[in-house]
Design an enzyme around this catalytic site. Structure first.
Site, PDB file in Angstrom:
ATOM      1  N   ARG A   1       3.856   7.324  11.470  1.00 31.38           N
ATOM      2  CA  ARG A   1       3.317   6.848  12.746  1.00 31.38           C
ATOM      3  C   ARG A   1       3.130   8.026  13.689  1.00 31.38           C
ATOM      4  O   ARG A   1       3.987   8.925  13.760  1.00 31.38           O
ATOM      5  CB  ARG A   1       4.251   5.820  13.395  1.00 31.38           C
ATOM      6  CG  ARG A   1       4.198   4.436  12.767  1.00 31.38           C
ATOM      7  CD  ARG A   1       2.816   3.780  12.869  1.00 31.38           C
ATOM      8  NE  ARG A   1       2.744   2.480  12.227  1.00 31.38           N
ATOM      9  CZ  ARG A   1       2.240   2.257  11.002  1.00 31.38           C
ATOM     10  NH1 ARG A   1       1.772   3.257  10.274  1.00 31.38           N
ATOM     11  NH2 ARG A   1       2.181   1.042  10.515  1.00 31.38           N
TER      12      ARG A   1
ATOM     13  N   ASN B   1       0.821  -1.216   0.000  1.00 32.82           N
ATOM     14  CA  ASN B   1       0.000   0.000   0.000  1.00 32.82           C
ATOM     15  C   ASN B   1       0.856   1.268   0.000  1.00 32.82           C
ATOM     16  O   ASN B   1       0.380   2.340   0.370  1.00 32.82           O
ATOM     17  CB  ASN B   1      -1.007  -0.008   1.157  1.00 32.82           C
ATOM     18  CG  ASN B   1      -0.323  -0.179   2.508  1.00 32.82           C
ATOM     19  OD1 ASN B   1       0.891  -0.041   2.601  1.00 32.82           O
ATOM     20  ND2 ASN B   1      -1.092  -0.482   3.524  1.00 32.82           N
TER      21      ASN B   1
ATOM     22  N   GLN C   1      -4.340   3.822  18.671  1.00 26.35           N
ATOM     23  CA  GLN C   1      -5.370   3.651  17.648  1.00 26.35           C
ATOM     24  C   GLN C   1      -6.298   2.513  18.060  1.00 26.35           C
ATOM     25  O   GLN C   1      -5.795   1.444  18.390  1.00 26.35           O
ATOM     26  CB  GLN C   1      -4.716   3.354  16.295  1.00 26.35           C
ATOM     27  CG  GLN C   1      -4.037   4.585  15.741  1.00 26.35           C
ATOM     28  CD  GLN C   1      -3.537   4.445  14.321  1.00 26.35           C
ATOM     29  OE1 GLN C   1      -2.959   5.352  13.780  1.00 26.35           O
ATOM     30  NE2 GLN C   1      -3.745   3.301  13.690  1.00 26.35           N
TER      31      GLN C   1
ATOM     32  N   HIS D   1      -6.904   6.363  10.468  1.00 23.58           N
ATOM     33  CA  HIS D   1      -5.798   5.713   9.742  1.00 23.58           C
ATOM     34  C   HIS D   1      -6.343   4.978   8.507  1.00 23.58           C
ATOM     35  O   HIS D   1      -6.743   3.820   8.583  1.00 23.58           O
ATOM     36  CB  HIS D   1      -5.098   4.731  10.686  1.00 23.58           C
ATOM     37  CG  HIS D   1      -3.791   4.239  10.169  1.00 23.58           C
ATOM     38  ND1 HIS D   1      -2.868   3.613  10.971  1.00 23.58           N
ATOM     39  CD2 HIS D   1      -3.230   4.276   8.942  1.00 23.58           C
ATOM     40  CE1 HIS D   1      -1.811   3.286  10.256  1.00 23.58           C
ATOM     41  NE2 HIS D   1      -2.015   3.663   9.016  1.00 23.58           N
TER      42      HIS D   1
END
Ligand code: NDP
Length: 386
Positions: free
Chosen positions: A286, A148, A315, A334
């Site tokens: 991050r 990705n 998260q 995210h």
């Protein structure tokens, strides 16, 4: 028989989609560096373009796992005492989770996971696993490198333009029935002629540089190892030996390094004090690369004209996380690497890694982060244990 414990994000609140916005996704044969896309030997248990990262999607793994006698346990409840993840962890041979909804494999949890042999990241970025503890326990850590990266690079470019052009507040104005042009444009600039720098020019960082070059910006980068001279010349890059040097000259700064102990809080008050007034900072790497409250202060005192990205800590971010409400932010949950296109590749890569693992075949070295008790493959190239 192995138990595969898969921790996935919840289904849409409106239910699993009955149909999609598009009928198909483009077929990508190879990544920009020539690496081939995932090539599982058995058919995928899903149609590329389907939502597979959520609980009902199961990453399309059930047909393969059950046909081979393995047990698939899918949970979403992953945090807090007595979560479903904690309850199933002691019996798991393999744990799969995605950075978007990370199952934090701390040293304490790894100590309880007596059967665990493989911690597989369906996506990229394995900092939710305590890599030192995984190495000590002989757990292999693998991720689907490059799956990705372009998805994220596109999100970075979108965020750069959104912040510099003040797109989000202007869109809100249109949405709310307004037409105050002065209000919309009083923080809007052209990107052309600005200095853009990326800290980390690996797969994503370089893809961002390539995509921004046609915008006629000055391009800068910093990382520990210099890129080949041919790449520097082709993109017209200025190399900086440290991040401090880069932030002093750039208008827009992008963070694209992995999170490990020595990169945590790379951006703190001291780093912000070196930036030009009115800089933009993009972080899709991050959340913990930045000191949470120092970001808020930098926006409030004008050091930053904008901060955008999709990564937080923890998260999911709590409802009162200050990055949800700080001024001039272009934050999303995210999502950048979880487009339906990205999901198709990381789910296929997950299947490929599982097949090799169960058949005793080597996992591609570009997918390995920890193996044989130390950093390995892509992990040895990009991470540190300290
Ligand atoms: P790469 O490994 O290709 O690139 C990371 C780069 O960081 C390397 O080129 C490395 O170069 C550099 N680096 C590592 N440590 C340091 C350091 N201490 N100082 C400066 N540079 C450093 O990774 P990707 O580009 O594929 O991904 C980068 C990160 O993006 C991932 O680790 C992940 O955290 C995040 N990511 C986020 C996603 C999302 O959905 N938001 C999805 C995918 C990834 P060198 O060794 O020369 O320093």
């Amino acid at each position: 028989m192995a138990t595969v414990l898969c921790v996935l994000f919840p289904d849409p609140e409106t239910g699993y989609p009955p149909q999609y916005a598009r009928n198909s996704i483009p077929t990508i044969g190879a990544y920009p560096n020539g690496q081939t896309v995932p090539s599982p030997r058995e058919p995928l248990g899903f149609k590329p373009g389907q939502l597979v990262g959520c609980v009902s999607g199961e990453l399309g793994l059930r047909p393969y796992l059950e046909a081979n006698g393995h047990r698939l346990v899918v949970v979403s409840d992953k945090d807090g005492a007595n979560s479903a993840f904690d309850r199933h962890l002691p019996e798991a041979d393999v744990v799969i989770s995605q950075p978007f909804w990370p199952a934090y494999l701390t040293a304490e949890r790894l100590a309880k996971a007596k059967n665990l042999r493989l911690a597989l990241t369906a996506g990229i970025g394995s900092d939710h696993v305590d890599l030192s503890a995984a190495a000590r326990h002989g757990v292999t850590v693998a991720e689907v490198t490059f799956s990705n990266s372009i998805s994220v690079a596109e999100h970075v470019v979108m965020t750069v333009l959104s912040l510099v052009r003040n797109f989000l507040p202007a869109h809100d104005t249109a949405d709310a029935g307004g037409w105050n042009i002065a209000e919309c444009v009083s923080r809007s600039y052209d990107l052309e002629g600005m200095h853009f720098g990326t800290i980390g020019a690996g797969r994503i960082g370089q893809a961002v540089l390539r995509r921004l070059k046609p915008f006629d910006v000055y391009l800068h980068y910093h990382q520990r190892h210099r890129l080949p001279g041919q790449v520097e010349r082709e993109l017209g890059l200025t190399f900086h030996a440290n991040p401090q040097s880069l932030v002093q000259v750039c208008d827009v700064v992008n963070l694209q390094v992995p999170l490990y102990p020595s990169t945590e809080h790379l951006f703190d008050d001291a780093m912000f004090s070196l930036m030009k007034r009115g800089s933009y900072l993009i972080n899709t790497a991050r959340g913990k690369l930045c000191d949470r409250d120092a970001v808020v202060r930098a926006l409030q005192n004008g050091t930053l004209a904008g901060y955008g990205g999709d990564v937080w800590f923890p998260q999911p971010a709590p409802a009162d996380h200050p990055w949800r409400t700080m001024p001039h932010q272009g934050m999303t949950p995210h999502i950048s690497g979880a487009s339906l296109s990205g999901q198709a590749r990381y789910a296929a890569g997950t299947l490929e890694i599982l097949q090799n693992f169960f058949e005793g075949k080597p996992i591609r070295s570009e997918y390995l982060i920890v193996d044989g008790g130390s950093l390995a493959g892509a992990g040895a190239a990009s991470y540190g244990l300290t």
